[in-house]
Design a protein around this motif. Structure first.
Motif, PDB file in Angstrom:
ATOM      1  N   LEU B  18       0.497  -1.217   0.324  1.00 36.07           N
ATOM      2  CA  LEU B  18       0.647  -0.122   0.047  1.00 36.07           C
ATOM      3  C   LEU B  18       0.900   1.722  -0.263  1.00 36.07           C
ATOM      4  O   LEU B  18       0.555   2.143  -0.543  1.00 36.07           O
ATOM      5  N   ALA B  19       1.863   1.393   0.209  1.00 35.20           N
ATOM      6  CA  ALA B  19       3.027   2.773   0.729  1.00 35.20           C
ATOM      7  C   ALA B  19       3.865   2.167  -0.691  1.00 35.20           C
ATOM      8  O   ALA B  19       3.295   3.779  -0.829  1.00 35.20           O
ATOM      9  N   HIS B  20       3.725   1.589  -1.083  1.00 33.24           N
ATOM     10  CA  HIS B  20       4.357   1.658  -2.578  1.00 33.24           C
ATOM     11  C   HIS B  20       3.194   2.348  -3.286  1.00 33.24           C
ATOM     12  O   HIS B  20       3.740   2.955  -4.452  1.00 33.24           O
ATOM     13  N   ARG B  21       1.870   1.709  -3.303  1.00 35.95           N
ATOM     14  CA  ARG B  21       1.240   2.060  -4.028  1.00 35.95           C
ATOM     15  C   ARG B  21       0.389   4.050  -3.989  1.00 35.95           C
ATOM     16  O   ARG B  21       0.398   4.436  -4.743  1.00 35.95           O
ATOM     17  N   GLY B  22       1.133   4.393  -2.634  1.00 37.04           N
ATOM     18  CA  GLY B  22       0.978   5.872  -2.723  1.00 37.04           C
ATOM     19  C   GLY B  22      -0.597   6.176  -2.401  1.00 37.04           C
ATOM     20  O   GLY B  22      -1.384   5.934  -2.122  1.00 37.04           O
ATOM     21  N   GLU B  23      -0.759   7.604  -2.766  1.00 39.86           N
ATOM     22  CA  GLU B  23      -2.454   7.817  -3.149  1.00 39.86           C
ATOM     23  C   GLU B  23      -3.150   6.873  -3.316  1.00 39.86           C
ATOM     24  O   GLU B  23      -4.779   7.328  -2.977  1.00 39.86           O
ATOM     25  N   GLY B  24      -3.245   6.045  -4.131  1.00 43.80           N
ATOM     26  CA  GLY B  24      -3.673   4.817  -5.155  1.00 43.80           C
ATOM     27  C   GLY B  24      -5.108   3.840  -3.732  1.00 43.80           C
ATOM     28  O   GLY B  24      -4.117   3.742  -2.721  1.00 43.80           O
ATOM     29  N   SER B  25      -5.616   3.451  -4.016  1.00 45.17           N
ATOM     30  CA  SER B  25      -5.641   2.480  -3.526  1.00 45.17           C
ATOM     31  C   SER B  25      -5.468   0.574  -4.452  1.00 45.17           C
ATOM     32  O   SER B  25      -5.139   0.515  -4.841  1.00 45.17           O
ATOM     33  N   LEU B  26      -5.653  -0.686  -2.915  1.00 41.78           N
ATOM     34  CA  LEU B  26      -4.853  -1.662  -3.488  1.00 41.78           C
ATOM     35  C   LEU B  26      -6.172  -2.108  -3.791  1.00 41.78           C
ATOM     36  O   LEU B  26      -6.970  -2.439  -2.281  1.00 41.78           O
ATOM     37  N   THR B  27      -6.610  -3.532  -4.128  1.00 38.69           N
ATOM     38  CA  THR B  27      -7.958  -4.931  -3.654  1.00 38.69           C
ATOM     39  C   THR B  27      -7.396  -5.673  -3.190  1.00 38.69           C
ATOM     40  O   THR B  27      -5.867  -5.847  -3.250  1.00 38.69           O
ATOM     41  N   SER B  28      -8.005  -6.541  -1.954  1.00 37.55           N
ATOM     42  CA  SER B  28      -7.624  -7.479  -1.473  1.00 37.55           C
ATOM     43  C   SER B  28      -7.082  -8.750  -2.818  1.00 37.55           C
ATOM     44  O   SER B  28      -6.205  -9.527  -2.141  1.00 37.55           O
ATOM     45  N   ALA B  29      -8.059  -8.448  -4.173  1.00 41.32           N
ATOM     46  CA  ALA B  29      -7.599  -9.698  -5.031  1.00 41.32           C
ATOM     47  C   ALA B  29      -5.740  -9.277  -5.010  1.00 41.32           C
ATOM     48  O   ALA B  29      -5.513 -10.380  -5.283  1.00 41.32           O
TER      49      ALA B  29
END
Lengths: 149, 149
Positions: B18-29
């Motif tokens: 999530l830190a790598h993604r920064g502002e965006g988001s990630l899904t559990s998948a």
DNA sequence: ATAACTGCAACCAACATAGTTACAGCTTGG
DNA sequence: CCAAGCTGTAACTATGTTGGTTGCAGTTAT
């Protein structure tokens, strides 16, 4: 929930009883009595302590267990490493995906962090000896005795 | 053998992604893909992280997970305490016999020792942030890239 | 010999974990 | 408005570990 077995607690308990006994020896049944547990369980754990050179056992009638070295030379860490496999913080169940930047690097990095953290715990355990623990048990007993007057 | 669950490893892995993604988001998948694991498992663990205020989730289409505060303000200890019940070194399974000098005192004494040891471990975990971990992941990636040349 | 120990293998029940399926509820895009 | 794509959760399974137990072979002192 919890996590690790209670083997360390049993081992330390037994070592403290043996230190209390001094030169003499105790049977697995006597130790099991104090633990409200089972002689076989005690023998299993004391067996690990013997493999680690902390206690020795003698077979046959009149046999039993005694410390293999001075209680001031046995630390809680000695007991801990004798009966528990060092990995407290467990790693990934499966190795993560190699297709992910994080996945292919996190394993090695976590290994270092977790190892250091576990070592910090062991170092703290290494600062208390069985002799010191017994000392405190006896001090608590005196406390109780004077409070009962 | 081992002991604790791999929840801490999963939590730290997810936080780093999530830190790598920064502002965006990630899904559990997506996170489950990197873990070679299951979205439900990920949601369970991220749920604990949300309860601890480390991440936030948005439902519905386009939803997912993101950090609730800066990755430099999240330590490995934060992740650890969010997903694991603090007792690593477990105590006696049964309270020991009250009839034994050692038995009736060892419990309280061990409690102090074990607590201190666990705290030492947590303090070590507290010294590494998710930001720092991500930094090292990226450094390792650069290392790999230059080795491949 | 017999009693009192250790040593050890083989169990058992209880519990935790990782993983999975199924589905209800929410939210967005067309 | 409705379907797609998410979270949230309950329920279930397989597996492994733990504490506890039984049974018995081997050893030693009386």
């Amino acid at each position: 929930m919890a996590g690790l077995s209670s083997r360390s607690a049993v081992a330390i308990h037994a070592l403290t009883m043996l230190a209390h006994r001094g030169e003499g020896s105790l049977t697995s049944a006597e130790i099991a009595d104090s633990l409200e547990s089972n002689p076989v369980l005690v023998r299993r754990i004391l067996g690990s302590l013997r493999n680690a050179g902390l206690v020795s056992s003698t077979e046959g009638r009149g046999g039993g267990w005694s410390l293999a070295r001075a209680s001031r030379d046995i630390t809680l860490r000695d007991a801990y490493v004798a009966v528990e496999e060092g990995r407290i913080l467990s790693r990934h169940a499966h190795p993560p995906s190699d297709a992910c930047e994080v996945g292919r690097n996190i394993g090695a990095l976590l290994e270092v962090e977790f190892r250091d953290a576990e070592r910090a715990m062991e170092e703290r355990l290494d600062r208390t000896t069985i002799a010191r623990l017994l000392q405190r048990v006896l001090a608590a007993e005196r406390e109780l005795a004077s409070a009962d007057r």
